[in-house]
Design a protein around this motif. Structure first.
Motif, PDB file in Angstrom:
ATOM      1  N   VAL A 179      -2.005   9.279  -2.223  1.00  0.00           N
ATOM      2  CA  VAL A 179      -2.578   8.416  -1.197  1.00  0.00           C
ATOM      3  C   VAL A 179      -2.856   7.027  -1.771  1.00  0.00           C
ATOM      4  O   VAL A 179      -2.535   5.991  -1.162  1.00  0.00           O
ATOM      5  CB  VAL A 179      -3.860   9.039  -0.618  1.00  0.00           C
ATOM      6  CG1 VAL A 179      -4.556   8.066   0.326  1.00  0.00           C
ATOM      7  CG2 VAL A 179      -3.537  10.341   0.108  1.00  0.00           C
ATOM      8  N   ALA A 180      -3.462   6.983  -2.967  1.00  0.00           N
ATOM      9  CA  ALA A 180      -3.812   5.707  -3.584  1.00  0.00           C
ATOM     10  C   ALA A 180      -2.574   4.866  -3.878  1.00  0.00           C
ATOM     11  O   ALA A 180      -2.554   3.651  -3.629  1.00  0.00           O
ATOM     12  CB  ALA A 180      -4.603   5.950  -4.872  1.00  0.00           C
ATOM     13  N   ILE A 181      -1.527   5.495  -4.398  1.00  0.00           N
ATOM     14  CA  ILE A 181      -0.319   4.752  -4.758  1.00  0.00           C
ATOM     15  C   ILE A 181       0.423   4.266  -3.515  1.00  0.00           C
ATOM     16  O   ILE A 181       0.973   3.161  -3.506  1.00  0.00           O
ATOM     17  CB  ILE A 181       0.589   5.616  -5.650  1.00  0.00           C
ATOM     18  CG1 ILE A 181      -0.064   5.816  -7.030  1.00  0.00           C
ATOM     19  CG2 ILE A 181       1.958   4.978  -5.824  1.00  0.00           C
ATOM     20  CD1 ILE A 181       0.677   6.756  -7.930  1.00  0.00           C
ATOM     21  N   LEU A 182       0.422   5.066  -2.449  1.00  0.00           N
ATOM     22  CA  LEU A 182       1.061   4.619  -1.215  1.00  0.00           C
ATOM     23  C   LEU A 182       0.296   3.457  -0.581  1.00  0.00           C
ATOM     24  O   LEU A 182       0.885   2.618   0.106  1.00  0.00           O
ATOM     25  CB  LEU A 182       1.170   5.785  -0.224  1.00  0.00           C
ATOM     26  CG  LEU A 182       2.204   6.858  -0.585  1.00  0.00           C
ATOM     27  CD1 LEU A 182       2.144   8.003   0.406  1.00  0.00           C
ATOM     28  CD2 LEU A 182       3.620   6.273  -0.632  1.00  0.00           C
ATOM     29  N   LEU A 183      -1.011   3.398  -0.810  1.00  0.00           N
ATOM     30  CA  LEU A 183      -1.804   2.280  -0.311  1.00  0.00           C
ATOM     31  C   LEU A 183      -1.682   1.045  -1.209  1.00  0.00           C
ATOM     32  O   LEU A 183      -2.015  -0.069  -0.781  1.00  0.00           O
ATOM     33  CB  LEU A 183      -3.282   2.678  -0.209  1.00  0.00           C
ATOM     34  CG  LEU A 183      -3.649   3.693   0.879  1.00  0.00           C
ATOM     35  CD1 LEU A 183      -5.108   4.090   0.738  1.00  0.00           C
ATOM     36  CD2 LEU A 183      -3.382   3.128   2.265  1.00  0.00           C
ATOM     37  N   ALA A 184      -1.220   1.251  -2.446  1.00  0.00           N
ATOM     38  CA  ALA A 184      -1.190   0.160  -3.426  1.00  0.00           C
ATOM     39  C   ALA A 184      -0.404  -1.065  -2.960  1.00  0.00           C
ATOM     40  O   ALA A 184      -0.880  -2.192  -3.125  1.00  0.00           O
ATOM     41  CB  ALA A 184      -0.656   0.676  -4.762  1.00  0.00           C
ATOM     42  N   PRO A 185       0.811  -0.926  -2.382  1.00  0.00           N
ATOM     43  CA  PRO A 185       1.544  -2.136  -1.972  1.00  0.00           C
ATOM     44  C   PRO A 185       0.753  -3.014  -1.007  1.00  0.00           C
ATOM     45  O   PRO A 185       0.792  -4.243  -1.105  1.00  0.00           O
ATOM     46  CB  PRO A 185       2.811  -1.569  -1.315  1.00  0.00           C
ATOM     47  CG  PRO A 185       3.014  -0.249  -1.960  1.00  0.00           C
ATOM     48  CD  PRO A 185       1.633   0.289  -2.183  1.00  0.00           C
ATOM     49  N   ALA A 186       0.019  -2.382  -0.071  1.00  0.00           N
ATOM     50  CA  ALA A 186      -0.782  -3.171   0.876  1.00  0.00           C
ATOM     51  C   ALA A 186      -1.900  -3.908   0.150  1.00  0.00           C
ATOM     52  O   ALA A 186      -2.197  -5.068   0.446  1.00  0.00           O
ATOM     53  CB  ALA A 186      -1.358  -2.256   1.957  1.00  0.00           C
ATOM     54  N   VAL A 187      -2.528  -3.232  -0.834  1.00  0.00           N
ATOM     55  CA  VAL A 187      -3.598  -3.863  -1.609  1.00  0.00           C
ATOM     56  C   VAL A 187      -3.053  -5.052  -2.389  1.00  0.00           C
ATOM     57  O   VAL A 187      -3.652  -6.143  -2.409  1.00  0.00           O
ATOM     58  CB  VAL A 187      -4.252  -2.841  -2.561  1.00  0.00           C
ATOM     59  CG1 VAL A 187      -5.236  -3.523  -3.514  1.00  0.00           C
ATOM     60  CG2 VAL A 187      -4.964  -1.750  -1.767  1.00  0.00           C
ATOM     61  N   PHE A 188      -1.898  -4.876  -3.029  1.00  0.00           N
ATOM     62  CA  PHE A 188      -1.335  -5.950  -3.847  1.00  0.00           C
ATOM     63  C   PHE A 188      -0.829  -7.115  -2.995  1.00  0.00           C
ATOM     64  O   PHE A 188      -0.886  -8.267  -3.422  1.00  0.00           O
ATOM     65  CB  PHE A 188      -0.221  -5.405  -4.739  1.00  0.00           C
ATOM     66  CG  PHE A 188      -0.705  -4.411  -5.759  1.00  0.00           C
ATOM     67  CD1 PHE A 188      -1.835  -4.670  -6.516  1.00  0.00           C
ATOM     68  CD2 PHE A 188      -0.047  -3.210  -5.960  1.00  0.00           C
ATOM     69  CE1 PHE A 188      -2.299  -3.755  -7.447  1.00  0.00           C
ATOM     70  CE2 PHE A 188      -0.496  -2.295  -6.881  1.00  0.00           C
ATOM     71  CZ  PHE A 188      -1.631  -2.568  -7.638  1.00  0.00           C
ATOM     72  N   ARG A 189      -0.325  -6.810  -1.791  1.00  0.00           N
ATOM     73  CA  ARG A 189       0.096  -7.904  -0.901  1.00  0.00           C
ATOM     74  C   ARG A 189      -1.101  -8.751  -0.497  1.00  0.00           C
ATOM     75  O   ARG A 189      -0.994  -9.977  -0.398  1.00  0.00           O
ATOM     76  CB  ARG A 189       0.786  -7.339   0.351  1.00  0.00           C
ATOM     77  CG  ARG A 189       2.244  -6.961   0.172  1.00  0.00           C
ATOM     78  CD  ARG A 189       2.944  -6.798   1.508  1.00  0.00           C
ATOM     79  NE  ARG A 189       2.273  -5.834   2.371  1.00  0.00           N
ATOM     80  CZ  ARG A 189       2.553  -4.537   2.379  1.00  0.00           C
ATOM     81  NH1 ARG A 189       3.472  -4.041   1.559  1.00  0.00           N
ATOM     82  NH2 ARG A 189       1.903  -3.726   3.195  1.00  0.00           N
ATOM     83  N   ARG A 190      -2.215  -8.103  -0.259  1.00  0.00           N
ATOM     84  CA  ARG A 190      -3.387  -8.837   0.228  1.00  0.00           C
ATOM     85  C   ARG A 190      -4.132  -9.544  -0.905  1.00  0.00           C
ATOM     86  O   ARG A 190      -4.595 -10.672  -0.752  1.00  0.00           O
ATOM     87  CB  ARG A 190      -4.337  -7.870   0.942  1.00  0.00           C
ATOM     88  CG  ARG A 190      -5.567  -8.547   1.530  1.00  0.00           C
ATOM     89  CD  ARG A 190      -6.311  -7.627   2.462  1.00  0.00           C
ATOM     90  NE  ARG A 190      -7.509  -8.259   2.998  1.00  0.00           N
ATOM     91  CZ  ARG A 190      -7.530  -9.128   4.005  1.00  0.00           C
ATOM     92  NH1 ARG A 190      -6.390  -9.471   4.583  1.00  0.00           N
ATOM     93  NH2 ARG A 190      -8.664  -9.645   4.433  1.00  0.00           N
ATOM     94  N   CYS A 191      -4.246  -8.865  -2.051  1.00  0.00           N
ATOM     95  CA  CYS A 191      -5.064  -9.400  -3.147  1.00  0.00           C
ATOM     96  C   CYS A 191      -4.261 -10.143  -4.199  1.00  0.00           C
ATOM     97  O   CYS A 191      -4.834 -10.898  -4.986  1.00  0.00           O
ATOM     98  CB  CYS A 191      -5.822  -8.256  -3.831  1.00  0.00           C
ATOM     99  SG  CYS A 191      -6.893  -7.308  -2.750  1.00  0.00           S
ATOM    100  N   GLY A 192      -2.950  -9.910  -4.264  1.00  0.00           N
ATOM    101  CA  GLY A 192      -2.158 -10.390  -5.387  1.00  0.00           C
ATOM    102  C   GLY A 192      -2.040  -9.289  -6.430  1.00  0.00           C
ATOM    103  O   GLY A 192      -2.914  -8.427  -6.540  1.00  0.00           O
ATOM    104  N   LEU A 193      -0.953  -9.309  -7.202  1.00  0.00           N
ATOM    105  CA  LEU A 193      -0.718  -8.232  -8.165  1.00  0.00           C
ATOM    106  C   LEU A 193      -1.852  -8.101  -9.175  1.00  0.00           C
ATOM    107  O   LEU A 193      -2.432  -7.026  -9.349  1.00  0.00           O
ATOM    108  CB  LEU A 193       0.616  -8.467  -8.894  1.00  0.00           C
ATOM    109  CG  LEU A 193       1.886  -7.976  -8.201  1.00  0.00           C
ATOM    110  CD1 LEU A 193       3.107  -8.316  -9.047  1.00  0.00           C
ATOM    111  CD2 LEU A 193       1.823  -6.482  -7.953  1.00  0.00           C
TER     112      LEU A 193
END
Length: 425
Positions: free
Chosen positions: A285-299
């Motif tokens: 779940v965390a890894i599938l959510l990761a792209p959205a987090v990185f798009r919003r916050c930056g890598l």
């Protein structure tokens, strides 16, 4: 009757459309056929390795080993990965990623099988070193192979998919690893260590299944420049110190997680298997959510947030006593620890030149494994001398410092241009 059946039919139709929507969503990412062949190979390897690592330390505990010895054996395996990293990085550039992947799958399975047979602490240390040297092929080849089969637009999603599905498969492996030894004991009156040995050998057989899809992989690679088999990208001077500190924190607890649950929390094997599988689901779940987090916050900003959250979970585990609290904190630790993975892989592959990716991956693996070897050996002795609470508190502090180092040395582009604040998450 017809009227009563209509809602049920509508519900079935809606449920039937879910796989179609998921398929369309994944299809829209534009992942190639070659990527999916690599995906199948990774799935076989992840399943076998996940079950092997889940059971192996418990197998050694059944043989009478303690945490100090587990730390030495784990450190030897990590040093083997260090020793294999540079040679395999050079081979990947000279022979191509496909050949190194083929040899690596076979050699890793064979040396893993040897670890279940060799007796004595010295023998275990020696064969663990060989296993680590063979296993380093995956750390060297995984990132550049996945990067070669993707574009910068879909790369973070591809890494998230590979890691999340691999971890989800590991969850199934954890359930099987927690159940199969007990079943063998009940059916064949086998001692606990012998039952685990049989399952560990089954893991080795599963690892070898990855050879077939890799043999069908047409993986084009950049030809090495004449006289050059190693390229050191300047970005690594900033990236590697941050990764070193982060892996000192990760390597001090991850190898001892099952021992922590068995020895400190005193949970039975079946329950440990359930917790391990639950942690795999949390990671997916965390890894599938990761792209959205990185798009919003930056890598980098997203990576830092996951590292701080990991440190908080470690600090909680140092003080926790009740089983529900321990389970919740452990699930949080594994979720946040792995959530940063797609960002870290993408950050490295995006910021180094394409011809330097194999060398960069090898250098990253070298630093990672050296630090984890040091952390494993030191933490094993420290757990015996000082106990889990004190050591886990110290490890949480190291994780916070690692996050600060990522923030200072590897700013996101908007920060480098002088942005006053990071984007809000």
């Amino acid at each position: 009757m017809t009227a009563g059946a209509e809602p049920h039919s509508d519900g079935q139709r809606r449920m039937g459309r879910v796989p179609q929507r998921v398929g369309a969503w994944i299809g829209a990412k534009g992942l190639s056929r070659e990527f999916w062949i690599f995906f199948v190979a990774a799935l076989c390897f992840d399943f076998g390795v996940a079950m092997f690592f889940f059971l192996y330390n418990l197998f050694l505990l059944d043989l009478g080993y303690n945490e100090r010895q587990l730390g030495l054996i784990g450190g030897a395996m990590t040093l083997g990965m260090v020793a294999g990293t540079i040679p395999l990085g050079m081979l990947a550039q000279r022979l191509g990623l496909r050949r190194v992947l083929l040899y690596g799958f076979a050699a890793s399975a064979l040396t893993a099988a040897a670890r279940t047979i060799v007796a004595g602490e010295r023998g275990q240390v020696a064969v663990a070193f060989l296993f680590g040297a063979c296993l380093s092929f995956w750390a060297v080849c995984f990132s550049p192979a996945a990067a070669k089969l993707t574009t910068q637009k879909n790369r973070t999603f591809a890494f998230s998919l590979l890691l999340s599905v691999g971890i989800g498969t590991g969850g199934v492996a954890g359930l099987a690893g927690g159940w199969l030894p007990g079943w063998l004991q009940s059916q064949h009156a086998m001692p606990p260590a012998d039952a685990k040995r049989v399952v560990l050998l089954l893991c080795c057989a599963v690892m070898t299944l990855g050879v077939w899809p890799v043999s069908r992989l047409r993986l084009a690679v950049e030809a090495a420049q004449p006289g050059r088999t190693w390229t050191f990208d300047p970005f690594l001077w900033r990236f590697l110190p941050a990764m070193a500190l982060w892996n000192l924190a990760a390597g001090a607890f991850v190898p001892f997680a099952t021992a922590y649950l068995a020895r400190y929390v005193r949970l039975p094997l079946g329950q440990i298997g359930e917790i391990f599988s639950g942690s795999q689901l949390a990671q997916v779940v965390a890894i599938l959510l990761a792209p959205a987090v990185f798009r919003r916050c930056g890598l980098v900003t997203g990576i830092v947030y996951t590292q701080v959250a990991t440190a908080i979970a470690l600090a909680g585990l140092a003080q926790a006593h009740a089983v529900p609290q321990v389970v919740a904190l452990y699930l949080s630790f594994t979720a946040f620890h792995w959530m940063g993975g797609p960002g870290i892989y993408s950050l490295l592959m995006n910021r180094v030149a394409e011809e330097a990716r194999s060398s960069a991956s090898a250098a990253n693996n070298l630093v990672t494994q050296v630090c984890q070897a040091i952390a494993s050996a030191a933490a094993g002795a420290a757990f015996v001398a000082f106990g889990y609470p004190a050591v886990l508190s110290a490890v949480a502090g190291i994780a916070v410092f690692a996050a600060l180092l990522f923030w200072v040395l590897l700013p996101d582009p908007h920060q480098a241009k002088g942005a006053a604040t990071a984007p809000s998450c």
